[in-house]
Scaffold this motif. Structure first.
Motif, PDB file in Angstrom:
ATOM      1  N   VAL A  44       0.886  -1.161   0.000  1.00 43.33           N
ATOM      2  CA  VAL A  44       0.000   0.000   0.000  1.00 43.33           C
ATOM      3  C   VAL A  44       0.923   1.209   0.000  1.00 43.33           C
ATOM      4  O   VAL A  44       1.746   1.360   0.902  1.00 43.33           O
ATOM      5  CB  VAL A  44      -0.901   0.051   1.259  1.00 43.33           C
ATOM      6  CG1 VAL A  44      -1.860   1.240   1.173  1.00 43.33           C
ATOM      7  CG2 VAL A  44      -1.688  -1.250   1.432  1.00 43.33           C
ATOM      8  N   MET A  45       0.822   2.056  -1.029  1.00 39.66           N
ATOM      9  CA  MET A  45       1.707   3.229  -1.108  1.00 39.66           C
ATOM     10  C   MET A  45       0.871   4.486  -1.263  1.00 39.66           C
ATOM     11  O   MET A  45      -0.082   4.501  -2.041  1.00 39.66           O
ATOM     12  CB  MET A  45       2.656   3.085  -2.297  1.00 39.66           C
ATOM     13  CG  MET A  45       3.699   4.188  -2.365  1.00 39.66           C
ATOM     14  SD  MET A  45       4.841   3.943  -3.749  1.00 39.66           S
ATOM     15  CE  MET A  45       5.934   2.668  -3.114  1.00 39.66           C
ATOM     16  N   ASP A  46       1.209   5.520  -0.502  1.00 41.01           N
ATOM     17  CA  ASP A  46       0.466   6.772  -0.658  1.00 41.01           C
ATOM     18  C   ASP A  46       1.366   7.881  -1.184  1.00 41.01           C
ATOM     19  O   ASP A  46       2.584   7.827  -1.020  1.00 41.01           O
ATOM     20  CB  ASP A  46      -0.230   7.176   0.648  1.00 41.01           C
ATOM     21  CG  ASP A  46       0.730   7.700   1.698  1.00 41.01           C
ATOM     22  OD1 ASP A  46       1.880   7.234   1.729  1.00 41.01           O
ATOM     23  OD2 ASP A  46       0.332   8.567   2.484  1.00 41.01           O
ATOM     24  N   GLY A  47       0.734   8.848  -1.871  1.00 34.93           N
ATOM     25  CA  GLY A  47       1.504   9.952  -2.432  1.00 34.93           C
ATOM     26  C   GLY A  47       0.667  10.852  -3.315  1.00 34.93           C
ATOM     27  O   GLY A  47      -0.506  11.117  -3.018  1.00 34.93           O
ATOM     28  N   ARG A  48       1.282  11.339  -4.388  1.00 33.34           N
ATOM     29  CA  ARG A  48       0.601  12.264  -5.300  1.00 33.34           C
ATOM     30  C   ARG A  48       0.461  11.689  -6.706  1.00 33.34           C
ATOM     31  O   ARG A  48      -0.402  12.100  -7.467  1.00 33.34           O
ATOM     32  CB  ARG A  48       1.395  13.582  -5.413  1.00 33.34           C
ATOM     33  CG  ARG A  48       1.610  14.321  -4.095  1.00 33.34           C
ATOM     34  CD  ARG A  48       0.310  14.868  -3.570  1.00 33.34           C
ATOM     35  NE  ARG A  48       0.475  15.741  -2.417  1.00 33.34           N
ATOM     36  CZ  ARG A  48       0.724  15.356  -1.184  1.00 33.34           C
ATOM     37  NH1 ARG A  48       0.861  14.063  -0.913  1.00 33.34           N
ATOM     38  NH2 ARG A  48       0.821  16.223  -0.202  1.00 33.34           N
ATOM     39  N   ASP A  49       1.356  10.763  -7.058  1.00 34.72           N
ATOM     40  CA  ASP A  49       1.396  10.269  -8.444  1.00 34.72           C
ATOM     41  C   ASP A  49       1.555   8.751  -8.483  1.00 34.72           C
ATOM     42  O   ASP A  49       2.079   8.200  -9.434  1.00 34.72           O
ATOM     43  CB  ASP A  49       2.583  10.910  -9.182  1.00 34.72           C
ATOM     44  CG  ASP A  49       3.919  10.548  -8.534  1.00 34.72           C
ATOM     45  OD1 ASP A  49       3.924  10.129  -7.354  1.00 34.72           O
ATOM     46  OD2 ASP A  49       4.955  10.653  -9.212  1.00 34.72           O
ATOM     47  N   ILE A  50       1.110   8.093  -7.420  1.00 32.38           N
ATOM     48  CA  ILE A  50       1.350   6.642  -7.342  1.00 32.38           C
ATOM     49  C   ILE A  50       0.504   5.905  -8.384  1.00 32.38           C
ATOM     50  O   ILE A  50       1.016   5.060  -9.118  1.00 32.38           O
ATOM     51  CB  ILE A  50       1.083   6.097  -5.904  1.00 32.38           C
ATOM     52  CG1 ILE A  50       1.837   6.936  -4.863  1.00 32.38           C
ATOM     53  CG2 ILE A  50       1.471   4.624  -5.791  1.00 32.38           C
ATOM     54  CD1 ILE A  50       3.322   7.103  -5.111  1.00 32.38           C
ATOM     55  N   GLY A  51      -0.775   6.280  -8.477  1.00 36.07           N
ATOM     56  CA  GLY A  51      -1.651   5.604  -9.439  1.00 36.07           C
ATOM     57  C   GLY A  51      -1.480   6.108 -10.867  1.00 36.07           C
ATOM     58  O   GLY A  51      -1.888   5.438 -11.822  1.00 36.07           O
ATOM     59  N   THR A  52      -0.893   7.287 -11.036  1.00 38.70           N
ATOM     60  CA  THR A  52      -0.746   7.842 -12.389  1.00 38.70           C
ATOM     61  C   THR A  52       0.628   7.551 -12.990  1.00 38.70           C
ATOM     62  O   THR A  52       0.742   7.276 -14.178  1.00 38.70           O
ATOM     63  CB  THR A  52      -0.950   9.374 -12.379  1.00 38.70           C
ATOM     64  OG1 THR A  52      -0.107   9.929 -11.365  1.00 38.70           O
ATOM     65  CG2 THR A  52      -2.390   9.758 -12.116  1.00 38.70           C
ATOM     66  N   ALA A  53       1.684   7.628 -12.165  1.00 39.53           N
ATOM     67  CA  ALA A  53       3.036   7.526 -12.726  1.00 39.53           C
ATOM     68  C   ALA A  53       3.885   6.390 -12.157  1.00 39.53           C
ATOM     69  O   ALA A  53       4.600   5.723 -12.893  1.00 39.53           O
ATOM     70  CB  ALA A  53       3.774   8.846 -12.503  1.00 39.53           C
ATOM     71  N   VAL A  54       3.808   6.182 -10.836  1.00 37.21           N
ATOM     72  CA  VAL A  54       4.715   5.187 -10.238  1.00 37.21           C
ATOM     73  C   VAL A  54       4.217   3.767 -10.543  1.00 37.21           C
ATOM     74  O   VAL A  54       4.965   2.936 -11.050  1.00 37.21           O
ATOM     75  CB  VAL A  54       4.857   5.408  -8.707  1.00 37.21           C
ATOM     76  CG1 VAL A  54       5.818   4.390  -8.107  1.00 37.21           C
ATOM     77  CG2 VAL A  54       5.354   6.820  -8.418  1.00 37.21           C
ATOM     78  N   PHE A  55       2.934   3.531 -10.237  1.00 35.62           N
ATOM     79  CA  PHE A  55       2.341   2.215 -10.535  1.00 35.62           C
ATOM     80  C   PHE A  55       1.044   2.411 -11.334  1.00 35.62           C
ATOM     81  O   PHE A  55      -0.059   2.218 -10.794  1.00 35.62           O
ATOM     82  CB  PHE A  55       2.044   1.443  -9.240  1.00 35.62           C
ATOM     83  CG  PHE A  55       3.263   1.056  -8.459  1.00 35.62           C
ATOM     84  CD1 PHE A  55       4.224   0.212  -9.013  1.00 35.62           C
ATOM     85  CD2 PHE A  55       3.468   1.533  -7.171  1.00 35.62           C
ATOM     86  CE1 PHE A  55       5.366  -0.139  -8.291  1.00 35.62           C
ATOM     87  CE2 PHE A  55       4.599   1.184  -6.443  1.00 35.62           C
ATOM     88  CZ  PHE A  55       5.548   0.347  -7.015  1.00 35.62           C
ATOM     89  N   PRO A  56       1.174   2.777 -12.619  1.00 34.46           N
ATOM     90  CA  PRO A  56      -0.051   3.004 -13.404  1.00 34.46           C
ATOM     91  C   PRO A  56      -0.887   1.727 -13.557  1.00 34.46           C
ATOM     92  O   PRO A  56      -2.071   1.806 -13.869  1.00 34.46           O
ATOM     93  CB  PRO A  56       0.467   3.508 -14.757  1.00 34.46           C
ATOM     94  CG  PRO A  56       1.920   3.184 -14.790  1.00 34.46           C
ATOM     95  CD  PRO A  56       2.400   3.056 -13.379  1.00 34.46           C
ATOM     96  N   ASN A  57      -0.268   0.558 -13.313  1.00 37.31           N
ATOM     97  CA  ASN A  57      -1.021  -0.694 -13.417  1.00 37.31           C
ATOM     98  C   ASN A  57      -1.466  -1.235 -12.064  1.00 37.31           C
ATOM     99  O   ASN A  57      -1.843  -2.406 -11.961  1.00 37.31           O
ATOM    100  CB  ASN A  57      -0.193  -1.766 -14.131  1.00 37.31           C
ATOM    101  CG  ASN A  57       0.118  -1.349 -15.550  1.00 37.31           C
ATOM    102  OD1 ASN A  57      -0.715  -0.732 -16.213  1.00 37.31           O
ATOM    103  ND2 ASN A  57       1.331  -1.634 -16.014  1.00 37.31           N
ATOM    104  N   ALA A  58      -1.405  -0.398 -11.032  1.00 38.38           N
ATOM    105  CA  ALA A  58      -1.850  -0.856  -9.701  1.00 38.38           C
ATOM    106  C   ALA A  58      -3.272  -1.395  -9.813  1.00 38.38           C
ATOM    107  O   ALA A  58      -4.110  -0.829 -10.520  1.00 38.38           O
ATOM    108  CB  ALA A  58      -1.802   0.307  -8.712  1.00 38.38           C
ATOM    109  N   GLU A  59      -3.536  -2.494  -9.122  1.00 35.58           N
ATOM    110  CA  GLU A  59      -4.846  -3.134  -9.205  1.00 35.58           C
ATOM    111  C   GLU A  59      -5.943  -2.265  -8.600  1.00 35.58           C
ATOM    112  O   GLU A  59      -7.092  -2.309  -9.028  1.00 35.58           O
ATOM    113  CB  GLU A  59      -4.823  -4.480  -8.476  1.00 35.58           C
ATOM    114  CG  GLU A  59      -4.038  -5.585  -9.182  1.00 35.58           C
ATOM    115  CD  GLU A  59      -2.523  -5.494  -8.963  1.00 35.58           C
ATOM    116  OE1 GLU A  59      -2.050  -4.574  -8.271  1.00 35.58           O
ATOM    117  OE2 GLU A  59      -1.821  -6.371  -9.512  1.00 35.58           O
ATOM    118  N   LEU A  60      -5.591  -1.490  -7.557  1.00 39.49           N
ATOM    119  CA  LEU A  60      -6.602  -0.668  -6.884  1.00 39.49           C
ATOM    120  C   LEU A  60      -6.043   0.728  -6.645  1.00 39.49           C
ATOM    121  O   LEU A  60      -4.953   0.891  -6.099  1.00 39.49           O
ATOM    122  CB  LEU A  60      -6.984  -1.334  -5.546  1.00 39.49           C
ATOM    123  CG  LEU A  60      -7.994  -0.608  -4.667  1.00 39.49           C
ATOM    124  CD1 LEU A  60      -9.282  -0.310  -5.423  1.00 39.49           C
ATOM    125  CD2 LEU A  60      -8.312  -1.438  -3.431  1.00 39.49           C
TER     126      LEU A  60
END
Ligand code: CDP
Length: 236
Positions: A132-148
């Motif tokens: 579980v990672m929190d931030g500003r760009d985790i779902g857009t840039a760091v892990f764009p394929n994150a499941e959730l």
């Protein structure tokens, strides 16, 4: 129904309670929690303590870029079992949460070479999923394929009050107005920078927690999102 370990990306504005929520979700799933903001804060602390930010606030970008690959930032577990941020093996956790670092971190985080440096570390943490990672760009840039992907919001007033109380508890002297002002400035830089600005990923689910308790947030993720992955957060 999907099963197996996943990556949960939690993005959002400052003081939306991302890290408190993310920590609890990680603990309840037996996952690793990673605070990406702590790495940007650690770089800011390093820049201050090594003279790469002068008294006027100007950043010596060229020299910072040269030395950055030589420093090591890591998360270690302290005696109380809490995760703490370390710079070259020294625990810097209490130094990176001050108002001075908070008011300068976004200017450091907008530098593309700093983002590249931090992203290498963040992606390494996701190799085995269960994160579980929190931030500003985790779902857009760091892990764009994150499941959730979850995008957290709350009103400015609510967020500033949360941060104000947190600082008061630490004995810091900031006024509510200065906290609100700092929060607005940081939101502005975070949403307007050219590299990976804060924005809701197309496939992120929004959670406005302005009037929710932490228990209600956990109830929400358990009821709405986690059944799709055959997962449930157990609060103990
Ligand atoms: O605690 P708070 O949510 O206010 O901030 P944080 O998560 O500790 O992040 C501090 C700052 O680091 C943010 O305001 C951003 O400027 C930057 N940051 C970023 O650019 N990208 C991330 N993935 C995480 C943080």
């Amino acid at each position: 129904m999907a099963s197996g370990k996943i990556i949960i990306a939690i993005d959002g504005y400052s003081s939306t309670g991302k890290s408190t929520f993310a920590k609890l979700v990680a603990k309840g799933l037996g996952y690793i929690y990673a605070d990406s903001g702590a790495l940007y804060r650690a770089v800011t602390y390093f820049a201050f303590t090594n003279g790469f930010i002068d008294t006027e606030g100007a950043i010596d970008k060229d020299n910072l870029q040269k030395v950055l690959p030589k420093i090591e930032i890591s998360f270690k577990t302290n005696k109380k079992g809490e995760s703490v941020t370390c710079l070259n093996d020294s625990n810097i956790e209490k130094y990176i949460r001050t108002s001075k670092i908070s008011s300068n971190v976004s200017r450091i985080a907008e530098l593309p070479f700093v983002r590249d440096f931090v992203n290498v570390m963040l992606r390494r943490m996701g190799q085995d999923k269960g994160l579980v990672m929190d931030g500003r760009d985790i779902g857009t840039a760091v892990f764009p394929n994150a499941e959730l992907k979850i995008f957290m919001t709350a009103t400015e007033q609510v967020r500033a009050m949360r941060r104000f109380k947190e600082l008061q508890a630490k004995g810091e002297k900031d006024t509510f107005e200065s906290v609100l002002e700092g929060l607005k400035k940081r939101d502005y830089i975070d949403t307007h920078r050219s590299t990976d600005p804060l924005t809701k990923a197309k496939d992120a689910i929004e959670l406005d927690n302005s009037s929710m308790t932490l228990e209600e947030e956990i109830e929400w993720i358990n009821r709405i999102l986690l059944p799709n992955f055959n997962l449930q957060v157990e609060l103990r």
